[in-house]
Design a protein around this motif. Structure first.
Motif, PDB file in Angstrom:
ATOM      1  N   LYS A  33     -59.418  -7.738  -3.586  1.00  0.00           N
ATOM      2  CA  LYS A  33     -58.907  -7.583  -4.958  1.00  0.00           C
ATOM      3  C   LYS A  33     -58.893  -6.107  -5.326  1.00  0.00           C
ATOM      4  O   LYS A  33     -59.818  -5.372  -4.987  1.00  0.00           O
ATOM      5  CB  LYS A  33     -59.784  -8.340  -5.954  1.00  0.00           C
ATOM      6  N   TYR A  34     -57.861  -5.693  -6.062  1.00  0.00           N
ATOM      7  CA  TYR A  34     -57.688  -4.298  -6.450  1.00  0.00           C
ATOM      8  C   TYR A  34     -57.377  -4.184  -7.932  1.00  0.00           C
ATOM      9  O   TYR A  34     -56.799  -5.107  -8.529  1.00  0.00           O
ATOM     10  CB  TYR A  34     -56.516  -3.671  -5.678  1.00  0.00           C
ATOM     11  N   SER A  35     -57.717  -3.049  -8.512  1.00  0.00           N
ATOM     12  CA  SER A  35     -57.198  -2.678  -9.823  1.00  0.00           C
ATOM     13  C   SER A  35     -55.872  -1.968  -9.550  1.00  0.00           C
ATOM     14  O   SER A  35     -55.663  -1.426  -8.467  1.00  0.00           O
ATOM     15  CB  SER A  35     -58.155  -1.729 -10.550  1.00  0.00           C
ATOM     16  N   PHE A  36     -54.964  -1.980 -10.520  1.00  0.00           N
ATOM     17  CA  PHE A  36     -53.669  -1.325 -10.343  1.00  0.00           C
ATOM     18  C   PHE A  36     -53.077  -1.063 -11.719  1.00  0.00           C
ATOM     19  O   PHE A  36     -52.958  -1.971 -12.530  1.00  0.00           O
ATOM     20  CB  PHE A  36     -52.725  -2.233  -9.545  1.00  0.00           C
ATOM     21  N   SER A  37     -52.734   0.185 -11.984  1.00  0.00           N
ATOM     22  CA  SER A  37     -52.114   0.507 -13.274  1.00  0.00           C
ATOM     23  C   SER A  37     -51.056   1.581 -13.075  1.00  0.00           C
ATOM     24  O   SER A  37     -51.034   2.274 -12.058  1.00  0.00           O
ATOM     25  CB  SER A  37     -53.166   0.982 -14.274  1.00  0.00           C
ATOM     26  N   TRP A  38     -50.159   1.685 -14.064  1.00  0.00           N
ATOM     27  CA  TRP A  38     -49.137   2.722 -14.009  1.00  0.00           C
ATOM     28  C   TRP A  38     -49.011   3.412 -15.359  1.00  0.00           C
ATOM     29  O   TRP A  38     -49.302   2.840 -16.395  1.00  0.00           O
ATOM     30  CB  TRP A  38     -47.800   2.194 -13.526  1.00  0.00           C
ATOM     31  N   VAL A  39     -48.614   4.693 -15.298  1.00  0.00           N
ATOM     32  CA  VAL A  39     -48.443   5.521 -16.488  1.00  0.00           C
ATOM     33  C   VAL A  39     -47.077   6.172 -16.407  1.00  0.00           C
ATOM     34  O   VAL A  39     -46.727   6.784 -15.395  1.00  0.00           O
ATOM     35  CB  VAL A  39     -49.541   6.613 -16.578  1.00  0.00           C
ATOM     36  N   GLU A  40     -46.320   6.038 -17.469  1.00  0.00           N
ATOM     37  CA  GLU A  40     -44.973   6.584 -17.530  1.00  0.00           C
ATOM     38  C   GLU A  40     -44.993   8.108 -17.594  1.00  0.00           C
ATOM     39  O   GLU A  40     -45.827   8.699 -18.270  1.00  0.00           O
ATOM     40  CB  GLU A  40     -44.302   6.017 -18.778  1.00  0.00           C
ATOM     41  N   VAL A  99     -42.286   0.622 -20.368  1.00  0.00           N
ATOM     42  CA  VAL A  99     -43.676   0.341 -20.705  1.00  0.00           C
ATOM     43  C   VAL A  99     -44.459   1.620 -20.415  1.00  0.00           C
ATOM     44  O   VAL A  99     -44.491   2.091 -19.283  1.00  0.00           O
ATOM     45  CB  VAL A  99     -44.213  -0.834 -19.867  1.00  0.00           C
ATOM     46  N   GLN A 100     -45.066   2.206 -21.435  1.00  0.00           N
ATOM     47  CA  GLN A 100     -45.722   3.506 -21.267  1.00  0.00           C
ATOM     48  C   GLN A 100     -46.919   3.463 -20.334  1.00  0.00           C
ATOM     49  O   GLN A 100     -47.132   4.359 -19.539  1.00  0.00           O
ATOM     50  CB  GLN A 100     -46.132   4.074 -22.624  1.00  0.00           C
ATOM     51  N   THR A 101     -47.729   2.449 -20.450  1.00  0.00           N
ATOM     52  CA  THR A 101     -48.864   2.288 -19.546  1.00  0.00           C
ATOM     53  C   THR A 101     -49.192   0.801 -19.451  1.00  0.00           C
ATOM     54  O   THR A 101     -49.089   0.071 -20.438  1.00  0.00           O
ATOM     55  CB  THR A 101     -50.090   3.100 -20.020  1.00  0.00           C
ATOM     56  N   LYS A 102     -49.557   0.357 -18.261  1.00  0.00           N
ATOM     57  CA  LYS A 102     -49.841  -1.058 -18.082  1.00  0.00           C
ATOM     58  C   LYS A 102     -50.710  -1.230 -16.844  1.00  0.00           C
ATOM     59  O   LYS A 102     -50.660  -0.416 -15.918  1.00  0.00           O
ATOM     60  CB  LYS A 102     -48.532  -1.844 -17.900  1.00  0.00           C
ATOM     61  N   ALA A 103     -51.487  -2.277 -16.820  1.00  0.00           N
ATOM     62  CA  ALA A 103     -52.311  -2.624 -15.665  1.00  0.00           C
ATOM     63  C   ALA A 103     -52.002  -4.064 -15.268  1.00  0.00           C
ATOM     64  O   ALA A 103     -51.731  -4.906 -16.123  1.00  0.00           O
ATOM     65  CB  ALA A 103     -53.786  -2.481 -15.997  1.00  0.00           C
TER      66      ALA A 103
END
Length: 144
Positions: free
Chosen positions: A50-57, A66-70
């Motif tokens: 299992k991993y964490s995963f997020s993105w930032v615009e 979407v400006q930021t999301k996980a």
């Protein structure tokens, strides 16, 4: 005395050699980048889990990104398959594949989101693009 020399860029490994006088010398053995053997992406940490995963615009030319999301969940199987989901106005699936060299590619089934990058020792890095004209960075790590 035995001397080894290799060209860069390269991948380093720890090695010890015995000289003609019997002295043991240790250091980094550098393998030529032209080698056809792919490196394993996670030599010290197994890929699956299992991993964490997020993105930032970083760029948004239309204000529809979407400006930021996980992701609520991200799982990578032992064979490198990526599976996850996120809730963006309803559930959306995230899927992709980790290649033997540690590079990865995935998509989110909404707004043309495409993700790519590298994974090494449990750390995910990369970038994403989405429609219309959105782009940014992604980060993640393997959960304990």
């Amino acid at each position: 005395m035995f001397v080894c020399s290799f060209s860069n860029p390269a991948v380093a490994e720890r090695v010890c050699v015995k000289t003609d006088t019997g002295k043991v010398v240790c250091g980094q053995l550098v393998q030529d980048s032209r080698s056809r053997t792919a490196r394993k992406p996670n030599s010290s940490i197994p890929l699956d889990g299992k991993y964490s995963f997020s993105w930032v615009e970083e760029a948004n030319k239309t204000n529809q990104c979407v400006q930021t999301k996980a992701l609520q969940e991200l799982t990578i199987s032992a064979d490198g398959l990526i599976d996850g989901y996120v809730n963006l106005s309803g559930p959306n699936t995230f899927s992709g594949k980790v290649n033997p060299d540690g590079s990865w590619f995935a998509t989110l089934n909404t707004n043309g989101y495409e993700f790519k990058g590298n994974i090494s020792n449990g750390v995910i890095s990369g970038t994403y693009t989405a429609q219309p004209n959105c782009q940014g960075k992604v980060t993640g790590f393997k959960k304990p």
